[in-house]
Design a protein around this motif. Structure first.
Motif, mmCIF file in Angstrom:
data_model
loop_
_atom_site.group_PDB
_atom_site.id
_atom_site.type_symbol
_atom_site.label_atom_id
_atom_site.label_comp_id
_atom_site.label_asym_id
_atom_site.label_seq_id
_atom_site.Cartn_x
_atom_site.Cartn_y
_atom_site.Cartn_z
ATOM 1 N N UNK A 238 10.373 -30.550 -14.001
ATOM 2 C CA UNK A 238 11.623 -30.098 -13.795
ATOM 3 C C UNK A 238 12.722 -29.075 -14.377
ATOM 4 N N UNK A 239 11.499 -28.391 -14.342
ATOM 5 C CA UNK A 239 12.358 -27.124 -15.043
ATOM 6 C C UNK A 239 11.633 -25.494 -13.525
ATOM 7 N N UNK A 240 10.365 -25.912 -13.409
ATOM 8 C CA UNK A 240 9.550 -24.925 -12.571
ATOM 9 C C UNK A 240 11.159 -24.829 -11.194
ATOM 10 N N UNK A 241 11.333 -25.381 -10.842
ATOM 11 C CA UNK A 241 12.287 -24.630 -9.615
ATOM 12 C C UNK A 241 13.569 -23.490 -10.244
ATOM 13 N N UNK A 242 14.236 -24.558 -11.242
ATOM 14 C CA UNK A 242 14.762 -22.721 -12.222
ATOM 15 C C UNK A 242 14.148 -22.047 -12.733
ATOM 16 N N UNK B 159 6.883 -19.775 -26.803
ATOM 17 C CA UNK B 159 8.173 -20.472 -27.364
ATOM 18 C C UNK B 159 7.856 -22.191 -27.112
ATOM 19 N N UNK B 160 8.972 -22.295 -28.078
ATOM 20 C CA UNK B 160 8.622 -23.630 -28.098
ATOM 21 C C UNK B 160 10.278 -24.042 -27.451
ATOM 22 N N UNK B 161 10.057 -25.656 -26.569
ATOM 23 C CA UNK B 161 11.571 -26.100 -26.509
ATOM 24 C C UNK B 161 11.997 -25.848 -27.118
ATOM 25 N N UNK B 162 13.550 -26.079 -27.219
ATOM 26 C CA UNK B 162 14.931 -26.211 -28.525
ATOM 27 C C UNK B 162 15.194 -27.540 -28.507
ATOM 28 N N UNK C 133 15.297 -24.723 -20.899
ATOM 29 C CA UNK C 133 15.196 -23.144 -20.525
ATOM 30 C C UNK C 133 15.989 -22.114 -20.987
ATOM 31 N N UNK C 134 17.405 -22.899 -20.635
ATOM 32 C CA UNK C 134 18.366 -21.570 -20.330
ATOM 33 C C UNK C 134 18.752 -21.190 -21.605
ATOM 34 N N UNK C 135 18.118 -22.026 -22.900
ATOM 35 C CA UNK C 135 19.099 -22.076 -24.696
ATOM 36 C C UNK C 135 17.707 -20.836 -24.416
ATOM 37 N N UNK C 136 16.463 -21.710 -24.381
ATOM 38 C CA UNK C 136 15.464 -20.329 -24.623
ATOM 39 C C UNK C 136 15.091 -19.355 -24.211
#
Length: 271
Positions: A113-117, A246-249, A260-263
């Protein structure tokens, strides 16, 4: 027949009977000796088999031996035993530290889901990426897949950091990441099959030899120990930004690109 001849005949008959009895007695004795000898051999064989099994059972496993072996650290590592793996600009002011296990389904979901980013932000200079990879699922689920995959990741890292990232992405992909209860990653042939989807590793004999020979098995065990010793890490994936967990918001607790961007923003990570 005279009395004398009759007596001689009786004596001869007794002698023949005596000889026959002695012959039979010797035969029976020999038979008993064979039986006893066979029994002793059988007992010794059983005892020997039990002894061998006990000795074998007390022999350290391959991975236990690897844990004590001299480490051959992959290229592109640093620190004691090469367990520090940093990808990106080492001078970047921010650090994103990922703690993962190759068999972990949640790690696979994060990468898918987030790896590429995550990788793109690293390449854009927002942060450097640090990796600590564990193998605790091998103990929880039984098997060797996490350890074997970690060793293979070391072989990929020895080729280049980009090969390492691409291979890790492939191992966590929806196509190749097995269910955590399946120990497919324990098979060298499977690891090489996945590696053939990565251009830098496809048909790479040096990489393949390292996987098959277990060149980085000792390194994998040291890396796994550094995971076990890490502070604040009790599950995977665990993510630290500048040494803070950190945890996912996201309301579901899962990771999305927006989460991820918000974190990153909340952690003050900007380019």
């Amino acid at each position: 027949m005279s009395k004398r001849n009759s007596q001689n005949a009786k004596n001869a008959a007794r002698e023949r009977l005596r000889v026959e009895r002695e012959r039979q007695a010797k035969k029976d004795k020999a038979k008993r000796q064979v039986i006893v000898a066979g029994s002793i051999v059988a007992v010794l064989a059983i005892a020997g088999g039990i002894g061998y099994a006990v000795v074998q059972g007390n022999q350290p496993s391959h991975w236990e031996e690897a844990a004590e072996a001299t480490v051959v650290p992959p290229a592109n590592t640093s620190g004691k035993d090469g367990t520090t793996v940093v990808v990106g600009d080492s001078k970047a002011s921010n650090d994103v530290h990922l703690y993962e296990d190759p068999r972990c389904p949640a790690c696979a979901a994060f990468e898918q889901t987030v790896g590429e980013t995550v990788d793109k932000d690293m390449k854009d200079g927002k942060y450097k990426l640090t990796f600590t990879i564990g193998t605790f699922l091998d103990g929880n689920l039984k098997g060797e897949g996490s350890k074997n995959a970690l060793s293979a990741l070391g072989a990929a890292l020895n080729v280049s950091p980009d090969a390492f990232l691409a291979y890790k992405t492939a191992l966590y992909s929806t196509k190749y990441h097995p269910e955590e209860t399946k120990d497919d990653l324990a098979k060298d042939a499977y690891l090489i099959k996945v590696a053939d989807t990565v251009p830098a590793l496809k048909g790479n004999k040096k990489f393949q030899d390292a996987v098959e020979k277990g060149t980085y098995d000792a390194w994998a065990m040291r890396m796994s120990k550094s995971f076990d010793d890490a502070d604040g890490v009790d599950s995977t994936p665990t993510i630290k930004i500048n040494d803070k967990v950190v945890k996912s918001p996201d309301s579901t607790g899962s990771w999305t690109v927006d989460a991820w961007n918000k974190t990153l923003k909340d952690a003050g990570v900007t380019k």
